[in-house]
Write a protein that holds these residues in place. Structure first.
Motif, PDB file in Angstrom:
ATOM      1  N   ILE A  38       0.841  -1.200   0.000  1.00  0.00           N
ATOM      2  CA  ILE A  38       0.000   0.000   0.000  1.00  0.00           C
ATOM      3  C   ILE A  38       0.876   1.250   0.000  1.00  0.00           C
ATOM      4  O   ILE A  38       0.670   2.176  -0.795  1.00  0.00           O
ATOM      5  N   ILE A  39       1.856   1.288   0.914  1.00  0.00           N
ATOM      6  CA  ILE A  39       2.734   2.463   1.018  1.00  0.00           C
ATOM      7  C   ILE A  39       3.577   2.622  -0.236  1.00  0.00           C
ATOM      8  O   ILE A  39       3.763   3.751  -0.736  1.00  0.00           O
ATOM      9  N   ASP A  40       4.090   1.517  -0.767  1.00  0.00           N
ATOM     10  CA  ASP A  40       4.907   1.603  -1.988  1.00  0.00           C
ATOM     11  C   ASP A  40       4.112   2.236  -3.127  1.00  0.00           C
ATOM     12  O   ASP A  40       4.622   3.103  -3.850  1.00  0.00           O
ATOM     13  N   GLU A  41       2.860   1.812  -3.306  1.00  0.00           N
ATOM     14  CA  GLU A  41       2.060   2.360  -4.394  1.00  0.00           C
ATOM     15  C   GLU A  41       1.664   3.810  -4.121  1.00  0.00           C
ATOM     16  O   GLU A  41       1.635   4.640  -5.050  1.00  0.00           O
ATOM     17  N   LEU A  42       1.354   4.126  -2.868  1.00  0.00           N
ATOM     18  CA  LEU A  42       1.009   5.507  -2.523  1.00  0.00           C
ATOM     19  C   LEU A  42       2.175   6.443  -2.815  1.00  0.00           C
ATOM     20  O   LEU A  42       1.978   7.571  -3.297  1.00  0.00           O
ATOM     21  N   ARG A  43       3.377   6.001  -2.534  1.00  0.00           N
ATOM     22  CA  ARG A  43       4.547   6.835  -2.815  1.00  0.00           C
ATOM     23  C   ARG A  43       4.704   7.108  -4.309  1.00  0.00           C
ATOM     24  O   ARG A  43       5.187   8.167  -4.715  1.00  0.00           O
ATOM     25  N   LYS A  44       4.285   6.139  -5.117  1.00  0.00           N
ATOM     26  CA  LYS A  44       4.421   6.303  -6.567  1.00  0.00           C
ATOM     27  C   LYS A  44       3.297   7.146  -7.171  1.00  0.00           C
ATOM     28  O   LYS A  44       3.529   8.025  -8.004  1.00  0.00           O
ATOM     29  N   THR A  45       2.053   6.859  -6.758  1.00  0.00           N
ATOM     30  CA  THR A  45       0.904   7.417  -7.476  1.00  0.00           C
ATOM     31  C   THR A  45      -0.162   8.072  -6.596  1.00  0.00           C
ATOM     32  O   THR A  45      -1.136   8.626  -7.111  1.00  0.00           O
ATOM     33  N   ASN A  46      -0.016   7.975  -5.268  1.00  0.00           N
ATOM     34  CA  ASN A  46      -1.052   8.425  -4.315  1.00  0.00           C
ATOM     35  C   ASN A  46      -2.304   7.549  -4.363  1.00  0.00           C
ATOM     36  O   ASN A  46      -3.320   7.898  -3.747  1.00  0.00           O
ATOM     37  N   TYR A  47      -2.248   6.422  -5.080  1.00  0.00           N
ATOM     38  CA  TYR A  47      -3.411   5.534  -5.184  1.00  0.00           C
ATOM     39  C   TYR A  47      -3.348   4.455  -4.112  1.00  0.00           C
ATOM     40  O   TYR A  47      -2.326   3.772  -3.959  1.00  0.00           O
ATOM     41  N   HIS A  48      -4.463   4.317  -3.367  1.00  0.00           N
ATOM     42  CA  HIS A  48      -4.552   3.321  -2.286  1.00  0.00           C
ATOM     43  C   HIS A  48      -5.161   2.050  -2.868  1.00  0.00           C
ATOM     44  O   HIS A  48      -6.325   2.040  -3.289  1.00  0.00           O
ATOM     45  N   ILE A  49      -4.409   0.950  -2.868  1.00  0.00           N
ATOM     46  CA  ILE A  49      -4.809  -0.234  -3.621  1.00  0.00           C
ATOM     47  C   ILE A  49      -5.945  -1.029  -2.982  1.00  0.00           C
ATOM     48  O   ILE A  49      -6.594  -1.831  -3.671  1.00  0.00           O
ATOM     49  N   THR A  50      -6.240  -0.815  -1.689  1.00  0.00           N
ATOM     50  CA  THR A  50      -7.387  -1.503  -1.091  1.00  0.00           C
ATOM     51  C   THR A  50      -8.577  -0.567  -0.913  1.00  0.00           C
ATOM     52  O   THR A  50      -9.723  -0.976  -1.072  1.00  0.00           O
ATOM     53  N   LEU A  51      -8.332   0.690  -0.572  1.00  0.00           N
ATOM     54  CA  LEU A  51      -9.411   1.676  -0.512  1.00  0.00           C
ATOM     55  C   LEU A  51      -9.910   2.005  -1.915  1.00  0.00           C
ATOM     56  O   LEU A  51     -11.062   2.420  -2.095  1.00  0.00           O
ATOM     57  N   LYS A  52      -9.012   1.815  -2.886  1.00  0.00           N
ATOM     58  CA  LYS A  52      -9.317   2.077  -4.303  1.00  0.00           C
ATOM     59  C   LYS A  52      -9.722   3.533  -4.524  1.00  0.00           C
ATOM     60  O   LYS A  52     -10.672   3.848  -5.238  1.00  0.00           O
ATOM     61  N   ARG A  53      -8.977   4.400  -3.909  1.00  0.00           N
ATOM     62  CA  ARG A  53      -9.147   5.841  -4.069  1.00  0.00           C
ATOM     63  C   ARG A  53      -7.761   6.474  -4.165  1.00  0.00           C
ATOM     64  O   ARG A  53      -6.785   5.963  -3.601  1.00  0.00           O
ATOM     65  N   THR A  54      -7.679   7.616  -4.823  1.00  0.00           N
ATOM     66  CA  THR A  54      -6.433   8.383  -4.880  1.00  0.00           C
ATOM     67  C   THR A  54      -6.419   9.382  -3.739  1.00  0.00           C
ATOM     68  O   THR A  54      -7.342  10.200  -3.611  1.00  0.00           O
ATOM     69  N   LEU A  55      -5.406   9.298  -2.885  1.00  0.00           N
ATOM     70  CA  LEU A  55      -5.290  10.215  -1.757  1.00  0.00           C
ATOM     71  C   LEU A  55      -4.703  11.540  -2.230  1.00  0.00           C
ATOM     72  O   LEU A  55      -4.183  11.665  -3.338  1.00  0.00           O
ATOM     73  N   HIS A  56      -4.794  12.533  -1.365  1.00  0.00           N
ATOM     74  CA  HIS A  56      -4.331  13.880  -1.725  1.00  0.00           C
ATOM     75  C   HIS A  56      -2.827  13.915  -1.962  1.00  0.00           C
ATOM     76  O   HIS A  56      -2.043  13.326  -1.203  1.00  0.00           O
ATOM     77  N   ASP A  57      -2.448  14.623  -2.987  1.00  0.00           N
ATOM     78  CA  ASP A  57      -1.037  14.877  -3.248  1.00  0.00           C
ATOM     79  C   ASP A  57      -0.506  15.788  -2.144  1.00  0.00           C
ATOM     80  O   ASP A  57      -1.102  16.825  -1.843  1.00  0.00           O
ATOM     81  N   GLY A  58       0.577  15.392  -1.523  1.00  0.00           N
ATOM     82  CA  GLY A  58       1.140  16.175  -0.421  1.00  0.00           C
ATOM     83  C   GLY A  58       1.176  15.407   0.887  1.00  0.00           C
ATOM     84  O   GLY A  58       1.853  15.815   1.845  1.00  0.00           O
ATOM     85  N   ILE A  59       0.461  14.292   0.954  1.00  0.00           N
ATOM     86  CA  ILE A  59       0.536  13.430   2.133  1.00  0.00           C
ATOM     87  C   ILE A  59       1.909  12.751   2.131  1.00  0.00           C
ATOM     88  O   ILE A  59       2.431  12.355   1.095  1.00  0.00           O
ATOM     89  N   LYS A  60       2.488  12.599   3.330  1.00  0.00           N
ATOM     90  CA  LYS A  60       3.800  11.966   3.468  1.00  0.00           C
ATOM     91  C   LYS A  60       3.612  10.509   3.890  1.00  0.00           C
ATOM     92  O   LYS A  60       2.845  10.232   4.810  1.00  0.00           O
ATOM     93  N   TYR A  61       4.332   9.603   3.230  1.00  0.00           N
ATOM     94  CA  TYR A  61       4.159   8.173   3.460  1.00  0.00           C
ATOM     95  C   TYR A  61       5.416   7.560   4.073  1.00  0.00           C
ATOM     96  O   TYR A  61       6.536   7.890   3.682  1.00  0.00           O
ATOM     97  N   TYR A  62       5.187   6.632   5.022  1.00  0.00           N
ATOM     98  CA  TYR A  62       6.291   6.012   5.753  1.00  0.00           C
ATOM     99  C   TYR A  62       6.053   4.510   5.889  1.00  0.00           C
ATOM    100  O   TYR A  62       4.929   4.067   6.102  1.00  0.00           O
TER     101      TYR A  62
END
Length: 347
Positions: A38-62
């Motif tokens: 989930i985090i790996d994909e969010l870092r690339k595209t901001n897309y959450h693979i289980t929520l199936k939504r794109t999160l806001h650009d600017g969120i920091k992922y760890y």
């Protein structure tokens, strides 16, 4: 602007980044050991693979190894672990959280003690924190699905905890024109009400499967039977909430959550499968053996009722729907709704 650190990147925690980010806060989303993809994909595209939504650009992922960095200078910590991750969260996360920062958890559930006492998860968290530590525990309860929150559908939840000022502060960080928040110091009332709905949602959705079996048609609906089971479920939940020591007014959150759960998710599916005539083992096989909170809560609650009945605190006859659910999932009973036991003469 405040800093809000989300620990665990599950669907609900990730959905809550929407109101947090839109209120102008710095949002840090930390994945659990199970959230790496989930985090790996969010870092690339901001897309959450289980929520199936794109999160806001600017969120920091760890990733979880970067937790300490994500906690630096945080003003609020949001725990997003599911009930099945409770032990991990208690053992690995609580010890490293700062006492000076309030914790808000989305984890719904409760355990039953040997005497039948029902204890909500926020109290379990408090009991499981390291000796001498005093974290400020708070929790969310109410009818709110993650995907609809992410889509900005109007939702009404309750934040509960021991300190009113803390609750007001947390509400000020997350409340929006679509995310509406009540606050309460009745932790038992809020959290037990929303936990109980898992068991009764399974019971109500038995009617869906029974309708499909009767009509020999997938998707067949008979709303009278669903409504009758819903009413009985709320009746039994209200009794249990009173016995647990929660305020009756919080049934608004439990009943609302029951409604939401009946109309979607795995609990609806397993109730439907059981109603069609599958055994619990066959239904779980159909779901690839996935563990369901509804089964856990139903089992714990029925066991609590039986233990309280031994002490003369309750009568088992007052909980016919719960007992039938327990018989189906734990004792191999066939679905046979005890309709007659739901009726009474008010004369």
């Amino acid at each position: 602007m405040s800093i809000i650190t989300f620990v665990c990147a599950g669907q609900m925690a990730s959905a809550l980044t929407f109101p947090a980010f839109e209120n102008g806060h710095e949002v840090r989303l930390v994945g659990s050991p199970l959230d790496r993809e989930i985090i790996d994909e969010l870092r690339k595209t901001n897309y959450h693979i289980t929520l199936k939504r794109t999160l806001h650009d600017g969120i920091k992922y760890y990733q979880i190894e970067e937790l300490n960095e994500a906690l630096e200078d945080a003003d609020l910590i949001l725990g997003g672990v599911s009930s099945f991750g409770l032990d991990w969260f208690c053992d690995e996360i609580l010890p490293v959280l700062p006492e000076t920062v309030p914790l808000l958890t989305v984890t719904k559930g409760m355990v039953d003690l040997q005497d039948g006492t029902l204890v909500p998860y926020p109290h379990i968290f408090a009991q499981r924190q390291p000796e001498g530590k005093h974290l400020n525990f708070n929790a969310i309860g109410g009818p709110c699905t993650s995907y609809e929150l992410a889509d900005h559908d109007d939702s009404h939840v309750a934040f509960c905890g021991e300190d009113v000022e803390t609750l007001k502060y947390i509400r000020s960080l997350l409340e929006t024109d679509y995310y509406h928040i009540s606050i309460s110091t009745d932790v038992v009332g809020v959290e037990c009400a929303v936990a109980l709905k898992n068991a009764y949602a399974l019971g109500i959705t038995l009617a869906v499967g029974l309708a499909e079996k009767r009509d020999q048609k997938i998707g067949a609906q008979h709303y009278n039977s669903q409504a009758a089971l819903f009413g009985q479920g709320v009746k039994e939940m209200s009794r249990l909430l009173e016995i647990a020591g929660g305020k009756h007014e919080h049934m608004v959150h439990g009943a609302g959550d029951l409604y939401v759960t009946v109309y979607g998710g795995r609990t609806r599916l397993i109730g439907t499968l059981l109603g069609r005539g599958l055994t619990i083992d066959e239904a779980l096989k159909e779901l690839n053996g996935v563990t369901l909170e509804s089964l856990v809560i139903a089992t714990r609650t029925a066991r609590a009722v039986r233990n309280m009945a031994k002490r003369g605190v309750v009568s088992i006859e007052d909980f016919p729907l719960l007992m039938h659910i327990d018989d189906i999932i734990n004792h191999g009973a066939k679905v046979n709704i005890p309709w007659k036991s739901f009726t009474w003469d008010d004369v």
